[in-house]
Design a protein around this motif. Sequence first.
Motif, PDB file in Angstrom:
ATOM      1  N   ALA A  12       0.744  -1.258  -0.044  1.00 59.70           N
ATOM      2  CA  ALA A  12      -0.092  -0.124  -0.022  1.00 59.70           C
ATOM      3  C   ALA A  12       0.856   1.100  -0.212  1.00 59.70           C
ATOM      4  O   ALA A  12       0.535   2.169  -0.524  1.00 59.70           O
ATOM      5  N   LEU A  13       2.059   1.111   0.778  1.00 61.78           N
ATOM      6  CA  LEU A  13       2.619   2.460   0.975  1.00 61.78           C
ATOM      7  C   LEU A  13       3.303   2.748  -0.922  1.00 61.78           C
ATOM      8  O   LEU A  13       3.543   3.787  -0.971  1.00 61.78           O
ATOM      9  N   HIS A  14       3.787   1.581  -1.263  1.00 60.53           N
ATOM     10  CA  HIS A  14       4.379   1.748  -2.753  1.00 60.53           C
ATOM     11  C   HIS A  14       3.333   2.314  -3.710  1.00 60.53           C
ATOM     12  O   HIS A  14       3.766   3.120  -4.664  1.00 60.53           O
ATOM     13  N   LYS A  15       2.049   1.865  -3.525  1.00 60.49           N
ATOM     14  CA  LYS A  15       1.209   2.326  -4.393  1.00 60.49           C
ATOM     15  C   LYS A  15       0.856   3.772  -4.196  1.00 60.49           C
ATOM     16  O   LYS A  15       0.661   4.375  -5.181  1.00 60.49           O
ATOM     17  N   VAL A  16       0.697   4.326  -2.994  1.00 60.67           N
ATOM     18  CA  VAL A  16       0.607   5.449  -2.747  1.00 60.67           C
ATOM     19  C   VAL A  16       1.918   6.310  -3.425  1.00 60.67           C
ATOM     20  O   VAL A  16       1.712   7.257  -3.838  1.00 60.67           O
ATOM     21  N   GLY A  17       3.308   5.785  -3.109  1.00 60.34           N
ATOM     22  CA  GLY A  17       4.284   6.178  -3.866  1.00 60.34           C
ATOM     23  C   GLY A  17       4.060   6.607  -5.265  1.00 60.34           C
ATOM     24  O   GLY A  17       4.321   7.639  -5.873  1.00 60.34           O
ATOM     25  N   GLN A  18       3.564   5.566  -5.804  1.00 58.20           N
ATOM     26  CA  GLN A  18       3.662   5.516  -7.360  1.00 58.20           C
ATOM     27  C   GLN A  18       2.535   6.570  -7.849  1.00 58.20           C
ATOM     28  O   GLN A  18       2.789   7.342  -8.664  1.00 58.20           O
ATOM     29  N   GLU A  19       1.394   6.378  -7.032  1.00 59.19           N
ATOM     30  CA  GLU A  19       0.339   7.552  -7.256  1.00 59.19           C
ATOM     31  C   GLU A  19       0.709   9.015  -7.127  1.00 59.19           C
ATOM     32  O   GLU A  19       0.627   9.878  -7.985  1.00 59.19           O
ATOM     33  N   VAL A  20       1.747   9.195  -5.959  1.00 60.08           N
ATOM     34  CA  VAL A  20       2.340  10.754  -6.032  1.00 60.08           C
ATOM     35  C   VAL A  20       3.129  11.132  -7.074  1.00 60.08           C
ATOM     36  O   VAL A  20       3.028  12.120  -7.481  1.00 60.08           O
TER      37      VAL A  20
END
Length: 186
Positions: A148-156
């Motif tokens: 989930a943290l990586h997916k947030v990072g990708q979105e940012v």
Amino acid sequence: MGKPVVAIIGGSGFIGCSIASHMASTGRYEVRIADIRPPREIARHISYVECDIREPGDVEEVIKGADVVVNTAIIQIPAINEQKELAYEVNILGTINLCEAVHHEPSVKGLILAGTWHVFGDVGLKGLVDEGFGFRPDKVEPQARLYALHKVGQEVIVRIFDEMSDKIFGVIRQGTTIGEGMPRKT
């Protein structure tokens, strides 16, 4: 003028292959899968190009001539928890490499990231979940936290490029997707 070219980065996985197969089946697109490994099966009218998203030169080469780029590249559960440095290189640095390449490649009109609802968390959800709900990557099951943290990072990263580029950078969030051929313990 030929068919629009869609380059699917990380396209050998379940999501990438599904998108590629669907787009190719319409007959309206030329579809190119780019990944570090070839897909198990490749549908007709889909080409495969070896590409390591961690290598800027690979990424630049594979998107040349594409009209749109779809990023489905992700080191996911359980590998993300077992190979944290590789996951960071692919998921975060790879997304930056891809966004940079799209930003600079004249033929590409934009990029779509295959996102996930996990950015909202899955613990204690109530009411309407929309953009105003906010990211809650710590509100997931423990094995999904780093994902989930990586997916947030990708979105940012994608949203930053959308703000600074004259091209379109967007995210399409999916619910949990499980299918044949996915890694065990996903």
